[in-house]
Design an enzyme around this catalytic site. Structure first.
Site, PDB file in Angstrom:
ATOM      1  N   GLY A 119       0.796  -1.225   0.000  1.00 56.68           N
ATOM      2  CA  GLY A 119       0.000   0.000   0.000  1.00 56.68           C
ATOM      3  C   GLY A 119       0.830   1.277   0.000  1.00 56.68           C
ATOM      4  O   GLY A 119       2.060   1.229  -0.042  1.00 56.68           O
ATOM      5  N   GLN A 120       0.125   2.401   0.038  1.00 57.73           N
ATOM      6  CA  GLN A 120       0.793   3.704  -0.080  1.00 57.73           C
ATOM      7  C   GLN A 120       1.845   3.919   1.002  1.00 57.73           C
ATOM      8  O   GLN A 120       2.985   4.251   0.706  1.00 57.73           O
ATOM      9  CB  GLN A 120      -0.247   4.837  -0.013  1.00 57.73           C
ATOM     10  N   ILE A 165      -1.765  -9.195   0.894  1.00 59.71           N
ATOM     11  CA  ILE A 165      -2.731 -10.228   0.499  1.00 59.71           C
ATOM     12  C   ILE A 165      -2.511 -10.684  -0.946  1.00 59.71           C
ATOM     13  O   ILE A 165      -2.956 -11.745  -1.359  1.00 59.71           O
ATOM     14  CB  ILE A 165      -4.181  -9.713   0.709  1.00 59.71           C
ATOM     15  N   TYR A 191     -14.855   3.814   8.803  1.00 52.86           N
ATOM     16  CA  TYR A 191     -13.401   3.839   8.986  1.00 52.86           C
ATOM     17  C   TYR A 191     -13.027   4.526  10.307  1.00 52.86           C
ATOM     18  O   TYR A 191     -12.233   4.002  11.098  1.00 52.86           O
ATOM     19  CB  TYR A 191     -12.777   4.581   7.795  1.00 52.86           C
ATOM     20  N   LYS A 208     -11.160   2.996  13.684  1.00 49.94           N
ATOM     21  CA  LYS A 208      -9.917   3.546  14.238  1.00 49.94           C
ATOM     22  C   LYS A 208     -10.113   3.966  15.698  1.00 49.94           C
ATOM     23  O   LYS A 208      -9.234   3.770  16.532  1.00 49.94           O
ATOM     24  CB  LYS A 208      -9.434   4.727  13.382  1.00 49.94           C
ATOM     25  N   ILE A 250      -1.964  11.592   3.795  1.00 51.42           N
ATOM     26  CA  ILE A 250      -0.539  11.428   3.467  1.00 51.42           C
ATOM     27  C   ILE A 250      -0.327  11.600   1.958  1.00 51.42           C
ATOM     28  O   ILE A 250      -0.990  10.942   1.154  1.00 51.42           O
ATOM     29  CB  ILE A 250      -0.012  10.049   3.914  1.00 51.42           C
TER      30      ILE A 250
HETATM   31  N1  SER Z   1      -6.288   9.345   4.369  1.00 54.04           N
HETATM   32  C1  SER Z   1      -7.351   8.724   5.108  1.00 54.04           C
HETATM   33  C2  SER Z   1      -8.632   8.786   4.382  1.00 54.04           C
HETATM   34  O1  SER Z   1      -8.823   9.728   3.648  1.00 54.04           O
HETATM   35  C3  SER Z   1      -7.521   9.402   6.448  1.00 54.04           C
HETATM   36  O2  SER Z   1      -6.757   8.729   7.377  1.00 54.04           O
HETATM   37  O3  SER Z   1      -9.450   7.932   4.533  1.00 54.04           O
END
Ligand code: SER
Length: 319
Positions: free
Chosen positions: A12-13, A36, A143, A147, A173
């Site tokens: 991933g990124q 995966i 999401y 978290k 990010i």
């Molecule tokens: N970059 C993530 C998102 O946009 C936030 O943690 O879901």
């Protein structure tokens, strides 16, 4: 014996760049990349790589025992935008993978964990500017819920079972090596690609939507720093607020126009606008600064320079 590291979600990124950085520090043989599937061949071909299903305890355990792993970086997750499309899948992936890794540490197969949280733990009732470390957290995305709950479990495993789990709330990010996938902050990466390839970008967030962001190099530095910090210096075992820059799509477009004068941006907000509207504009990370000397190096200008230079080279060689 050298510390052995496993990265789950290495294609991933963030996982990919973490893999490269950790290999440069610890040596190729001590850093096992896993995912995966083989979706990122640069990562797969850069050293030891294993197929690991983060939702399968046995699959992780097999890899941990085979390579005598000490430390796991759990970078696999379904992000905010995709999570709204597949709520139960996001819940299952994000929670089961965390429990598996926490339970491996509880059972003493491994001794240390890095698990990223996110600004998505915050919600519409959270103060939006300079959001403090301890404040109202009522996330309204799946999401964000995973978290926030994950943070509670990390602290619980630390308190009750002495599990050395460390975490920070990443902002959006921005990086040029590997594309992000399924996030609300992804526009801030796509815009640089489109600036070079099309000279135009249609933003899925409105022009004044300000969000906390960070360049990849800073995110990787922060991750390495918190993992290297002496345990007794860490006062937070849920997750640290982390900040670098805040900007809007308009700000980033103006910065790009300093390099590409005729770059154009248009705005067509979609469902991701509703997610962005619930998140903070800026973050107070003074606890991270105090506990482990956190300080970012990249502002919007420096990041834009680097993004356009590196992507310019990348697209030039692909032609
Ligand atoms: N970059 C993530 C998102 O946009 C936030 O943690 O879901």
């Amino acid at each position: 014996m050298a510390e052995k590291i496993l990265i789950i979600g290495a294609c991933g990124q963030i996982g990919s760049e973490l893999t490269y950085k950790l290999r440069s520090i610890h040596g190729n043989d001590n850093v096992i990349a896993s995912d995966i599937n083989y979706s990122n061949l640069d990562v797969v071909n850069s050293g030891i790589f294993e197929i690991v299903d983060a939702q399968d305890y046995g699959s992780i355990l097999l890899c941990v025992e085979k390579h005598r792993i000490d430390t796991i970086y759990l970078m696999a997750a379904m992000l905010s935008a995709t999570g709204e499309k597949y709520p139960m899948k996001a819940w299952d992936l994000n929670m089961s993978s965390l429990f598996h890794v926490l339970n491996l540490a509880k059972a003493k197969f491994i001794s240390k964990i890095f698990w990223p949280s996110s600004i998505a733990v915050y919600g519409p009732t959270t103060p939006k500017d300079h959001t403090p470390q301890h404040t109202i957290m009522e996330p309204s995305t799946v999401y964000g819920i995973t978290k926030q709950v994950g943070e509670r479990w990390c602290e619980y495993y630390f308190d009750k079972y002495d599990v050395d789990v460390r975490s920070m709330r990443y902002p959006g990010i921005i990086s040029w090596k590997t594309m992000p996938g399924g996030g609300t902050t992804d526009y801030a990466v796509e815009i640089y690609h489109k600036a070079i390839t099309d000279g135009h970008y249609e933003s899925f967030l409105s022009e004044e939507t300000e969000l906390p962001m960070m360049f990849m190099d800073d995110a990787i530095d922060a991750t390495i720093q918190i993992m290297n910090a002496p345990a007794e210096q860490l006062s937070i075992r849920s997750s640290y607020n982390l900040a670098a820059i805040s900007f809007t799509p308009k700000d980033i477009a103006e910065e790009i126009q300093k390099h590409i004068q005729d770059f154009k941006i248009t705005y067509k907000p979609d469902f991701r606008q509703d997610i962005a509207d619930t998140w903070p504009r800026s973050i107070d990370d003074s606890v991270a600064q105090k506990d482990w000397n956190w300080t970012p190096k990249f502002d919007l200008t420096k990041m834009t320079d680097e993004m356009l230079t590196e992507l310019g080279k990348k697209y030039a060689t692909e032609k």
